[in-house]
Design a protein around this motif. Structure first.
Motif, short mmCIF file in Angstrom:
data_model
loop_
_atom_site.label_atom_id
_atom_site.label_comp_id
_atom_site.label_asym_id
_atom_site.label_seq_id
_atom_site.Cartn_x
_atom_site.Cartn_y
_atom_site.Cartn_z
N ILE A 117 1.90 1.35 -6.97
CA ILE A 117 0.76 2.27 -7.02
C ILE A 117 0.87 3.22 -8.20
N GLU A 118 2.07 3.70 -8.47
CA GLU A 118 2.25 4.75 -9.48
C GLU A 118 2.44 4.21 -10.89
N ILE A 119 3.00 3.01 -11.03
CA ILE A 119 3.37 2.51 -12.36
C ILE A 119 2.73 1.16 -12.68
N PHE A 177 -6.01 -8.02 -22.27
CA PHE A 177 -4.97 -8.83 -21.65
C PHE A 177 -5.55 -9.61 -20.47
N ASN A 178 -4.81 -10.60 -20.03
CA ASN A 178 -5.21 -11.42 -18.88
C ASN A 178 -4.09 -11.37 -17.85
N LEU A 179 -3.97 -10.22 -17.17
CA LEU A 179 -2.88 -9.97 -16.23
C LEU A 179 -3.37 -10.07 -14.80
N VAL A 180 -2.53 -10.58 -13.94
CA VAL A 180 -2.82 -10.68 -12.51
C VAL A 180 -1.73 -9.92 -11.76
N GLY A 181 -2.11 -9.07 -10.83
CA GLY A 181 -1.08 -8.38 -10.06
C GLY A 181 -1.43 -6.94 -9.74
N SER A 182 -0.44 -6.26 -9.21
CA SER A 182 0.87 -6.82 -8.91
C SER A 182 0.80 -7.67 -7.64
N VAL A 183 1.63 -8.73 -7.63
CA VAL A 183 1.60 -9.67 -6.53
C VAL A 183 2.96 -9.69 -5.84
N PRO A 184 3.00 -9.96 -4.56
CA PRO A 184 4.28 -10.09 -3.87
C PRO A 184 5.07 -11.27 -4.43
N ALA A 185 6.34 -11.05 -4.71
CA ALA A 185 7.14 -12.11 -5.32
C ALA A 185 7.35 -13.29 -4.39
N ASP A 186 7.26 -13.06 -3.08
CA ASP A 186 7.52 -14.17 -2.15
C ASP A 186 6.39 -15.19 -2.12
N GLY A 212 0.79 -1.23 0.00
CA GLY A 212 0.00 0.00 0.00
C GLY A 212 0.82 1.27 0.00
N GLY A 213 2.05 1.19 -0.45
CA GLY A 213 2.90 2.37 -0.52
C GLY A 213 3.85 2.53 0.64
#
Length: 324
Positions: free
Chosen positions: A219-221, A234-243, A211-212
């Motif tokens: 948040i910005e990009i 498109f069929n995009l999911v995210g952004s998601v935490p890489a862990d 959340g920033g």
């Protein structure tokens, strides 16, 4: 025919070629290499080898070779900057063969970035040194932008940035570049027969910025771009935490994960697909796949190597050609 460059001649690239020459798999390969290096390595490995300097299919125990000479004698396991230009020459010739349609895809063996830069023989259009296959092939083939993707059974990982210092990653995450990257991945996967590719986009920061509080790039990009492209089909999911992006549950139905930088996604893929992963360059005017390992100088000439990644690179190239 598939073009095959061996990369660093002191590494295990020549070993891969000599060993695979014992099998039928080699019949569709055209090597761009120094025949003397191959003959020398075959003697060290105590393997039979015949070389044909033709561009037609070869029989087992025979390698079809486009001869390219090294500047100095090659010693297995010992880098020599005088032979760095030879590595680039093989790439130049093999790339031109692909562009001319004489070979249908390019398979690349491992090269050594350090010795090429030590030789001081190359600068890109921005005056920077050699950073890797992906960037070099893009420049010499005239591609506007390429994307590095590694694949193994059950997982594909593409990269928003490639071979740059970690301290510079954030400044390379901006809307235009990221949008172009996602278009290339989406279109490439469609060309490979996936009609509606589902792409998971990782956040740059821990917990995707939380959340920033841990960073604002999401948040910005990243998130606004995902929303924009999803409205375009498109069929995009995210952004998601890489862990948590790479857990089995999270990867269900996913065709590709876009990581923001090299070591965010590739350790997971290489752990999962050790010796059975392939590097694919998206956005080139021809198909290019590569082994996913390095030069392994300490193993050169020992015979104690695995051909798993090379087999995967060859099979992947053939499958991509069949689906193109």
């Amino acid at each position: 025919m598939l073009a095959f460059t061996l990369g660093e001649p002191a590494g295990i690239g020549p070993d891969l070629a000599v060993i695979i020459a014992q099998e039928k798999t080699a019949q569709n390969l055209l090597l761009f290499a120094d025949p003397d290096v191959l003959i020398s390595r075959a003697k060290i490995l105590n393997l039979s080898l015949k070389i044909s300097e033709t561009e037609s299919s070869c029989q087992p125990n025979t390698l079809c070779v486009y001869p390219v000479k090294t500047a100095d004698k090659v010693v297995a396991g010992k880098l020599n900057k005088n032979n760095a230009e030879y590595v680039l020459n093989t790439l130049d010739l093999a790339t031109q063969y692909c562009l001319d349609g004489k070979t249908q895809a390019l398979i690349t063996g491992p090269l050594h970035k350090g010795v090429i830069n030590q030789a001081d023989i190359y600068q890109d259009k921005n005056g920077k040194g050699f950073s890797g296959h992906t960037e070099y092939l893009a420049e010499i083939s005239g591609a506007n932008k390429t994307v590095m993707m590694l694949a193994t059974k059950g997982l594909r990982v593409a990269l928003a940035t490639t071979h740059i210092p970690l301290s510079q990653v954030a400044q390379h995450i901006h809307t235009n570049a990221l949008e172009e990257t996602l278009h290339i991945i989406h279109n490439a996967l469609q060309n490979y027969g996936i009609q509606n590719p589902r792409i998971v986009v990782c956040g740059l920061n821990p917990h995707a910025g939380e959340g920033g509080y841990l960073g604002s790039e999401e948040i910005e990009i990243i998130n606004p771009l995902i929303d924009k492209l999803n409205t375009q089909g498109f069929n995009l999911v995210g952004s998601v935490p890489a862990d948590t992006a790479f857990t089995p549950d999270a990867l269900q139905g996913v065709d590709c994960v876009l990581a923001m930088y090299h070591d965010q996604g590739l350790p997971v893929l290489k752990t999962l697909g050790f010796k059975k992963a392939v590097n694919v360059t998206l956005g080139l005017p021809f198909i290019r796949t590569s082994v996913d390992h390095g030069t392994a100088l300490n193993l050169a000439g020992t015979g104690n190597i695995s051909l798993g990644s090379l087999y995967t690179a060859i099979d992947y190239a053939k499958n991509l050609l069949n689906n193109a």
